[in-house]
Design a protein around this motif. Sequence first.
Motif, short mmCIF file in Angstrom:
data_model
loop_
_atom_site.label_atom_id
_atom_site.label_comp_id
_atom_site.label_asym_id
_atom_site.label_seq_id
_atom_site.Cartn_x
_atom_site.Cartn_y
_atom_site.Cartn_z
N ILE A 319 41.87 46.54 39.49
CA ILE A 319 41.92 46.82 40.93
C ILE A 319 41.14 45.72 41.66
CG2 ILE A 319 41.35 48.46 42.75
CD1 ILE A 319 43.49 49.41 40.82
N PRO A 320 41.83 44.89 42.45
CA PRO A 320 41.13 43.78 43.14
C PRO A 320 40.24 44.31 44.26
CG PRO A 320 43.43 43.91 43.83
CD PRO A 320 43.26 44.91 42.73
N GLU A 321 38.97 43.90 44.24
CA GLU A 321 38.03 44.30 45.29
C GLU A 321 37.25 43.11 45.84
OE1 GLU A 321 35.37 47.43 44.15
OE2 GLU A 321 36.75 48.98 44.85
N GLU A 322 37.04 42.10 44.99
CA GLU A 322 36.19 40.97 45.39
C GLU A 322 36.99 39.84 46.02
OE1 GLU A 322 33.03 41.35 45.24
OE2 GLU A 322 33.21 43.27 44.21
N GLY A 323 38.32 39.97 46.03
CA GLY A 323 39.13 38.89 46.58
C GLY A 323 39.24 37.74 45.61
N ILE A 324 38.89 36.53 46.05
CA ILE A 324 39.00 35.34 45.20
C ILE A 324 37.59 34.96 44.74
CG2 ILE A 324 39.71 32.92 45.13
CD1 ILE A 324 41.76 33.64 47.30
N GLU A 325 37.27 35.34 43.50
CA GLU A 325 35.96 35.08 42.94
C GLU A 325 36.11 34.27 41.66
OE1 GLU A 325 33.02 35.82 44.26
OE2 GLU A 325 33.88 36.78 46.03
N GLU A 326 35.74 34.85 40.51
CA GLU A 326 35.81 34.14 39.24
C GLU A 326 37.24 33.73 38.92
OE1 GLU A 326 34.93 34.95 34.47
OE2 GLU A 326 34.68 36.54 35.96
N GLN A 327 37.44 32.47 38.55
CA GLN A 327 38.75 31.94 38.24
C GLN A 327 38.96 31.93 36.72
OE1 GLN A 327 41.18 30.80 40.87
NE2 GLN A 327 39.71 32.33 41.61
N THR A 328 39.89 32.74 36.26
CA THR A 328 40.14 32.87 34.84
C THR A 328 41.59 33.27 34.61
OG1 THR A 328 39.55 34.10 32.83
CG2 THR A 328 39.34 35.27 34.92
N THR A 329 42.08 32.95 33.43
CA THR A 329 43.43 33.39 33.04
C THR A 329 43.36 34.52 32.01
OG1 THR A 329 43.52 31.66 31.36
CG2 THR A 329 44.48 31.16 33.53
N SER A 330 42.20 35.15 31.92
CA SER A 330 42.04 36.27 30.99
C SER A 330 42.95 37.42 31.40
CB SER A 330 40.59 36.75 30.98
OG SER A 330 40.47 37.95 30.24
N LYS A 331 43.45 38.12 30.41
CA LYS A 331 44.29 39.28 30.66
C LYS A 331 43.54 40.59 30.43
CE LYS A 331 48.60 36.83 29.70
NZ LYS A 331 47.98 35.50 29.66
N LYS A 332 42.27 40.50 30.11
CA LYS A 332 41.44 41.69 29.93
C LYS A 332 40.94 42.16 31.29
CE LYS A 332 37.38 43.50 27.53
NZ LYS A 332 36.23 43.19 26.63
N THR A 333 41.28 43.38 31.67
CA THR A 333 40.93 43.88 32.99
C THR A 333 39.43 44.08 33.13
OG1 THR A 333 41.37 46.14 32.24
CG2 THR A 333 43.15 45.00 33.37
N GLU A 334 38.95 43.88 34.35
CA GLU A 334 37.55 44.11 34.67
C GLU A 334 37.42 45.37 35.51
OE1 GLU A 334 36.29 40.59 36.69
OE2 GLU A 334 36.21 39.37 34.87
N PHE A 335 36.17 45.79 35.76
CA PHE A 335 35.94 46.94 36.64
C PHE A 335 35.98 46.47 38.08
CE2 PHE A 335 33.48 47.97 32.72
CZ PHE A 335 34.26 49.04 32.30
N PRO A 336 36.48 47.31 38.99
CA PRO A 336 37.11 48.62 38.77
C PRO A 336 38.53 48.47 38.23
CG PRO A 336 37.20 48.05 41.09
CD PRO A 336 36.42 46.95 40.42
N LYS A 337 38.97 49.49 37.53
CA LYS A 337 40.30 49.45 36.94
C LYS A 337 40.84 50.86 36.76
CE LYS A 337 38.66 49.22 32.13
NZ LYS A 337 38.73 48.43 30.86
N GLN A 338 42.13 50.93 36.46
CA GLN A 338 42.78 52.20 36.18
C GLN A 338 43.34 52.20 34.77
OE1 GLN A 338 45.89 53.10 38.97
NE2 GLN A 338 44.56 53.06 40.76
N GLY A 339 43.30 53.36 34.15
CA GLY A 339 43.96 53.58 32.88
C GLY A 339 44.90 54.76 33.02
N ILE A 340 46.19 54.55 32.75
CA ILE A 340 47.20 55.58 33.01
C ILE A 340 48.07 55.77 31.79
CG2 ILE A 340 49.08 56.30 34.54
CD1 ILE A 340 47.92 54.16 36.55
N PHE A 341 48.28 57.02 31.44
CA PHE A 341 49.17 57.36 30.33
C PHE A 341 50.23 58.31 30.87
CE2 PHE A 341 45.06 56.39 28.53
CZ PHE A 341 45.36 55.60 27.43
#
Length: 735
Positions: A319-341
């Motif tokens: 969930i984007p909250e900080e706008g344009i901050e750390e620049q990375t191509t990681s696919k591991k989500t950071e906080f805040p985030k959602q997990g849905i099943f």
Amino acid sequence: MKKFIIALFLGLSAILQAQNSISGTVTDLSNQPIKGVSVSLSELHKEATTDENGKYLISDLPNRNLRITFAFLGFATQNKTIRTALKENELNITLEEAIFQMDEVIVSTAFNKIQSQNVMKVEHESIKNLQRKGTATLIEGLATIPGVSQVSTGTSIGKPVIRGLSGNRVLVYSQGVRIENQQFGDEHGLGLNDSGIESVEVIKGPASLLYGSDALGGVLYFNPEKFANANTFKANFSQKYFANTQGSNSSLGLKTSTDNWKFMTRGSYNTHSDYKIANGDRVTNTRYNETDFKTGVGYNNSSFSTVLRYNYNKLDLGIPEEGIEEQTTSKKTEFPKQGIFNHLLSLNSILYFKNSKLDLDLGYIANDRSEFEDSNEAALHMKLKTFNYSAKYHLPKLGSIETIVGLQGMHQTNRNSGEEYLIPDAVTNDFGVFGTANYEWNTNVLQAGLRFDNRNITTDAQGIAGEEGSFEAINKSYDSFNASLGYKTSLTDDLTLRLNVASGFRAPNLAELTSNGVHEGTNRYEVGNSDLKTEQNVQTDVNLEYKNSHFEFFVNGFYNHINNYIYTSPTGEIIDSNLVFDYIQNNAKLYGGEIGLHFHPHPLDWLHFETSFETVTGEKENGEYLPLIPANNWDNTIRTEFKIKNWLEEGFATLNVSSTFNQKNVSGFETKSNGYTLVNLGLGGTVKLGKTLFDVNINGNNLLDKKYIAHLSRLKTDGIPNIGRNIVLGINFNL
């Protein structure tokens, strides 16, 4: 392995040999056989393909009237009704050439007519065509259909908007049952993956007659992937790469069928990094990962047909909250985030009688949604469990009159287990009964229907009264009568007119009735209103279509009046630095439409030009504008079709220019939006290397790397632009 699977299914079906069959030959006007024609009986989930001699055979059919469809690209679709009274029935068909796309059977309406026979104008689009546009998600593809838009949060979350209405006002169906996944939330997407989906049908207007509450604004009806033809085995693998997000979408499917048994399974995995805007920066934590699995088994004989399907969908969303901050191509989500099943189980059955039939649909949906703020301990954890049922009885046909009576219902529970409560624990029960009739004479069709519904909502008390996050117990019941009337006629051989008037309703949702706290992502303290009344609307639609062999033109107009439209309004108070908003009601109106044409000049058989314009205006009774109304859009596409020797078939190249206009008609707490123009390119076809066939396409979306902010983007308030240039490469193997 292939022979073993086929032999297994043959053995299972050996106990029930075919009773009735239908066969024949499909030819063109010069009496030449046509190979590859799709011959389908959709209600039986049976399909065959004509061989090199134009011949087909479908076995084990019930002794009753059946609707059979013959479809092939470049020829006009034919829809026939036959009586399989003999053990061996013959039906020979002659197809006429047609430039425009095939006329599809519309499943989302009551009588399953092909579109040219349908009273209501329904948009039908294959998922294959949407995927050829290079969109990353299902909702992005849907937003390219005239009259359909999306409320988006980055590239991962999108909510459908049909002619200015969204959220609980648009109903979504998949596998024949309604999808329930806490869709009232701004940051809650569809929860559906496009793999294993054949096509989508869009009803742009109230459809409460067939679907009950929440179909006030329209319906998105997703048709699942078809089973394999009888006595065949098919394997399919597809792979896409998205340059902007360094994303990947992989899908593998297997399916096989006998005359009676059918089986399919498909798995897919979708992963993306943060998306990149036009200046090269990435929007932090817009990354996401999705796992999807679908499987189905079907059986039919001369007495009944049944299909059991299951869909598992897992979403890991940043969930984007900080706008344009750390620049990375990681696919591991950071906080805040959602997990849905999401778990979706459906059973669709048809029982055949002498001159009638009964459709039975059962569905179970489990939606498990967690929101993580700064740790792996879920702050918000909601479990929504929904059981749906539907029964439609098709009465014996009386002359030219077809009649259906039916009932539908839903039992739903919502339970919270996190520290925070967005909505209270609740139980919702729906029950509805309806009847509809279709009368045809000459080139005219008249269709009418009536329905009654009841919804009961019961919630538990939570917290300390008067404090944030507290809820009072409520027990509310909502009733509604709805009706529809439609008329279609052919003014000339090439000109069709459709007129429809229909009513719809929507009971208030739990958030509107009970909210008491800061709404995630809006910086608003929202207060629910347990005295809200049912939204009730009446919409009038007119559709005019002209079509000949080289020119197609359409115009759709609508006027939608809604009583007791529910929306939020500021009170002027402030709690914990957040403005307080109440849920209130006001009458409202929406009006607008779509207009477009498709030109195929002769003798340039390889060239197509398509253009469409869509507009909608939404106003409250006091003259103020409604929120979340999409801007006007003008879309233009030049498409060429070609073949290169013996190695490239069904080749295509497209140039699309999509212009979105300024949106100045905004509600009190919205901001105006500037217009923008996007240029998109596409190229692809079927490559043949020896005996190996595969589809390939390459797309360049937002090719000029335009910096823009869509009016319905939830990141707009932070000034964050939408996605920049995205090159997409896709390949699909039928193994």
